[in-house]
Scaffold this active site. Sequence first.
Site, short mmCIF file in Angstrom:
data_model
loop_
_atom_site.label_atom_id
_atom_site.label_comp_id
_atom_site.label_asym_id
_atom_site.label_seq_id
_atom_site.Cartn_x
_atom_site.Cartn_y
_atom_site.Cartn_z
CB CYS A 2 -0.93 0.02 1.21
SG CYS A 2 -2.38 -1.04 1.05
CG HIS B 289 -4.74 -4.07 1.82
ND1 HIS B 289 -3.40 -4.22 2.00
CD2 HIS B 289 -5.33 -4.98 2.65
CE1 HIS B 289 -3.16 -5.15 2.91
NE2 HIS B 289 -4.34 -5.63 3.32
CG HIS C 187 -1.31 -5.38 -0.98
ND1 HIS C 187 -1.60 -4.07 -0.67
CD2 HIS C 187 -1.68 -5.54 -2.27
CE1 HIS C 187 -2.12 -3.46 -1.73
NE2 HIS C 187 -2.17 -4.34 -2.73
CG HIS D 59 2.50 -10.11 -3.98
ND1 HIS D 59 2.02 -10.12 -2.68
CD2 HIS D 59 3.54 -10.99 -4.00
CE1 HIS D 59 2.75 -10.95 -1.95
NE2 HIS D 59 3.67 -11.51 -2.73
CG HIS E 23 6.12 -13.54 -6.88
ND1 HIS E 23 7.21 -12.96 -6.29
CD2 HIS E 23 5.28 -13.87 -5.87
CE1 HIS E 23 7.04 -12.94 -4.97
NE2 HIS E 23 5.88 -13.49 -4.69
#
Length: 112
Positions: A8, A47, A98, A100, A102
């Site tokens: 964030c 978020h 949070h 994500h 890769h």
Amino acid sequence: MMENCVFCKIVAGEIPSSKVYEDEEAVVFRDIEPKAKIHLLCVPKQHFSSLSELNAARAALLGRMLETIGRHSGEWGLAEGYRLIVNQGAAAGQTVPHLHIHILGGQTLPWE
Ligand code: AMP
Ligand code: ZN
């Protein structure tokens, strides 16, 4: 924005990052500890901690993030191919709560 959430803070520009892409709902920046020659993280601006918190709207957002990755991967040096990983939970190695994706590439990736 979630207090004390490193991603964030990156989204808000409070922590520096090496951004390669940004739109209204997601950013893509370089992982600070790359595990491949090219290691990017695609992060939604909203978020939520992980796949376990998906709902229909967030799943649609994730779909648009995948579309973004597919469309821009060549610009990021990934035309030869890349691997996407989402770590779900501590046992899988998730350290930042949070969501994500890769994005790994820039080399032939080991598989095993
Ligand atoms: P995960 O272990 O799946 O939660 O992935 C978190 C990733 O975030 C790791 O690969 C870290 O190297 C990366 N990371 C943590 N802090 C930063 C940061 N400030 N800038 C860029 N990447 C980061
Ligand atoms: Zn966050």
